[in-house]
Scaffold this motif. Structure first.
Motif, PDB file in Angstrom:
ATOM      1  N   LEU A 175       0.832  -1.198   0.000  1.00  0.00           N
ATOM      2  CA  LEU A 175       0.000   0.000   0.000  1.00  0.00           C
ATOM      3  C   LEU A 175       0.868   1.249   0.000  1.00  0.00           C
ATOM      4  O   LEU A 175       2.017   1.210   0.474  1.00  0.00           O
ATOM      5  N   PRO A 176       0.337   2.379  -0.486  1.00  0.00           N
ATOM      6  CA  PRO A 176       1.106   3.628  -0.468  1.00  0.00           C
ATOM      7  C   PRO A 176       1.430   4.055   0.961  1.00  0.00           C
ATOM      8  O   PRO A 176       0.669   3.818   1.890  1.00  0.00           O
ATOM      9  N   TYR A 177       2.565   4.698   1.114  1.00  0.00           N
ATOM     10  CA  TYR A 177       3.027   5.158   2.427  1.00  0.00           C
ATOM     11  C   TYR A 177       3.630   6.549   2.277  1.00  0.00           C
ATOM     12  O   TYR A 177       4.425   6.800   1.364  1.00  0.00           O
ATOM     13  N   VAL A 218       5.088  -6.098   9.143  1.00  0.00           N
ATOM     14  CA  VAL A 218       5.608  -5.433   7.945  1.00  0.00           C
ATOM     15  C   VAL A 218       6.784  -6.233   7.422  1.00  0.00           C
ATOM     16  O   VAL A 218       7.737  -6.527   8.167  1.00  0.00           O
ATOM     17  N   ILE A 219       6.731  -6.590   6.139  1.00  0.00           N
ATOM     18  CA  ILE A 219       7.792  -7.389   5.525  1.00  0.00           C
ATOM     19  C   ILE A 219       8.899  -6.483   5.004  1.00  0.00           C
ATOM     20  O   ILE A 219      10.088  -6.721   5.210  1.00  0.00           O
ATOM     21  N   SER A 220       8.493  -5.410   4.340  1.00  0.00           N
ATOM     22  CA  SER A 220       9.479  -4.474   3.774  1.00  0.00           C
ATOM     23  C   SER A 220       8.779  -3.157   3.485  1.00  0.00           C
ATOM     24  O   SER A 220       7.549  -3.061   3.527  1.00  0.00           O
ATOM     25  N   HIS A 221       9.598  -2.158   3.212  1.00  0.00           N
ATOM     26  CA  HIS A 221       9.015  -0.880   2.797  1.00  0.00           C
ATOM     27  C   HIS A 221      10.012  -0.116   1.953  1.00  0.00           C
ATOM     28  O   HIS A 221      11.231  -0.286   2.067  1.00  0.00           O
ATOM     29  N   ALA A 222       9.476   0.696   1.062  1.00  0.00           N
ATOM     30  CA  ALA A 222      10.280   1.603   0.249  1.00  0.00           C
ATOM     31  C   ALA A 222       9.976   3.018   0.711  1.00  0.00           C
ATOM     32  O   ALA A 222       9.288   3.248   1.706  1.00  0.00           O
ATOM     33  N   SER A 223      10.485   3.984  -0.042  1.00  0.00           N
ATOM     34  CA  SER A 223      10.283   5.371   0.380  1.00  0.00           C
ATOM     35  C   SER A 223       8.832   5.794   0.300  1.00  0.00           C
ATOM     36  O   SER A 223       8.408   6.703   1.020  1.00  0.00           O
TER      37      SER A 223
END
Length: 498
Positions: free
Chosen positions: A413-415, A438-443
């Motif tokens: 989902l957008p963050y 949470v598995i991973s996140h980008a910017s």
């Protein structure tokens, strides 16, 4: 001797006359008469006139052969045999007039029943006061316990004042309903003072009646409303001057016309349906669209025309899913497409819904090739109480029949990043919030794992001191382990050289 005989005959005549006039001392009831009646009829009725025989009348033909008739009262049960739809049975003795009997007719595979009792009848009489001021109906002889409704209507220039028993007003309504337990003498009284206009909204909203003096100026009420209709007036036409007597005005309605529009989202055209409210709707043929399979309409086509214009959109399944040798399927949905068909040999599916929005179904073995999957991720207003700027998303992954797809899924989902904070995802389970892994996140996105459809809230959270302390502890342990390993390697090296 002759004188004594005359006296005896005279005395006997006097006694007989007294009995005839006064009746037996054990029965001083004011009832008109008594009659045996049946109640709670279930497939049958009976006729009984006080003798030793009883006539059974079945609703349906029982067929050939005999059946049993059980007559149960205060003295026990009599089991009698009978045959045919209408049959007379011999009771052997008269029934007890003070008892209520249960009569059951039965044979293999069927039964019927009713209750039998001796009912008392009472007289209800009515009159109008003053004479000619109105009319009444409902008088007569009725069984004790009967619910009776008397009706009164006023003559021109009169207003109904009420139903009276002697000097007591027992009802102010023209319809007087009561249960009969004794003889009643009732009077419908009318007064020549005011008139009443009664409004029958004929299925619309209620309109209060108007009561005022006869011949005075009367103001029309606000128009009633009715779902699916337009008010067009009263019948008869509403007067400007108060008429004489009670008058009922019935609302007149014109049915409205509504349109059901079909948005095929790029598919073949489907003609709109324009019909009167409440009329039957015939569903159109399914549309077609190149490269897609029609799944369904996004809402059920109503069986009758609703009281509003309606737009129904097509749900299409994309046929652009590709599967590689390892069983990984990739599918990209556009703004008009929420569904796709799972290709053969698929093991996992990655569905790209929009920028920074995707769903990975990690195991499709329970879904099956050829199954249509509808994937929707919609941003909704956030109602969860969390710290920081939060965004809420409704994630639904279902089959075409709306059955949810369960099992492990990875949702992206957008963050919106915030300095010094990390992304967190919460499952909004009613009023409670449960934190997801949470598995991973980008910017600008975050990926978490789930097993169900629900509302998820994405928020940027501050890193807690506990988290920082834990990180420093792990870092210290890592340094210590590294030094120990280095010393061990060096020790082994020098020992070999020695």
């Amino acid at each position: 001797m002759r004188y004594k005989t005359v006296l005896a005959v005279s005395a006997l005549f006097a006694v007989m006359l007294a009995v005839a006039v006064l009746g037996p001392s054990s029965d001083m009831s004011d009832a008109v008469s008594e009659r045996w009646i049946t109640e709670e009829n279930n497939g049958m009725a009976v006729e009984y006139n006080g003798g030793t025989t009883l006539t059974v009348r079945l609703d349906a033909d029982p067929g050939p052969g005999l059946y049993i008739v059980d007559v149960t009262g205060s003295g026990g049960t009599k089991a009698l045999s009978a045959g045919g739809k209408d049959a007379m049975v011999n009771l052997g003795e008269s029934l007890d007039s003070s008892a209520t009997y249960l009569v059951i007719a039965h044979a293999s595979g069927w039964d019927a029943s009713c209750k039998l009792r001796l009912a008392t009848l009472y007289s209800v009489s009515t009159e109008v006061s003053p004479a000619g001021a109105g009319a009444v109906n409902g008088a007569g002889d009725y069984i004790s316990g009967t619910t009776l409704t008397l009706n009164a209507s006023a003559a021109e220039g009169y207003l109904f004042d009420g139903w009276f028993s002697g000097s007591e007003r027992v009802s102010a309504q023209t319809e007087y309903t009561f249960s009969i337990s004794a003889d009643r003498a009732l009077t419908a009284k009318f007064i020549n003072a005011t008139s009443t206009i009664i409004f029958d909204s004929n299925g619309g909203s209620a309109v209060d009646g108007i009561t005022q003096a006869y011949g005075t100026v009367v103001t029309a009420p606000a128009d009633p409303v009715r779902v699916g209709y337009t008010f067009v007036g009263w019948e008869p036409a509403f007067p400007s001057i108060m008429p004489a007597g009670n008058t009922t005005y019935v609302a007149q309605w014109a049915v409205n016309t509504y349109t059901i529009t079909f948005d095929t989202l790029g598919g073949s055209e489907v003609a709109a349906i324009t019909q009167d409210y409440g009329t039957a709707v015939t569903a159109p043929a399914d549309p077609a669209k190149e490269g897609f399979t029609f799944v369904k309409w996004d809402q059920e086509i109503p069986s009758t025309v609703p009281a509003k214009d309606l737009t129904i959109s097509a749900v299409w399944a994309a046929m652009n899913a590709t599967v590689d040798e390892s069983g990984k399927t990739e599918v990209v949905l556009d703004k008009d497409t929420d569904a796709f068909v799972i290709p053969a040999d698929t093991k996992t599916v990655t569905v790209t819904v929009d920028e920074n929005i995707s769903v990975v179904i990690q195991d499709t073995s329970s879904i099956g090739a050829g199954t249509t999957v509808i994937t929707k991720v919609e941003e909704i207003p956030n109602t969860a109480e969390v710290d920081g700027a939060a965004r809420a998303y409704e994630v639904t992954v279902t089959k075409a029949d709306d059955q949810p797809i369960t099992g492990k899924m990875q949702v992206t989902l957008p963050y919106t990043p915030e300095k010094g904070k990390v992304p967190a995802v919460y499952w909004q389970n009613g009023s409670a919030l449960e934190k997801m892994r949470v598995i991973s996140h980008a910017s600008d996105s975050v990926t978490f794992e789930t097993t169900h459809n629900s509302t998820y809230v994405v928020v940027a959270e501050s890193v807690s001191e506990d988290s920082g302390a834990t990180f420093m502890l792990y870092l210290g342990l890592l340094i210590v382990v590294g030094i120990a390993l280095s010393m061990l390697v060096g020790f082994n090296y020098y020992r070999r050289k020695a």
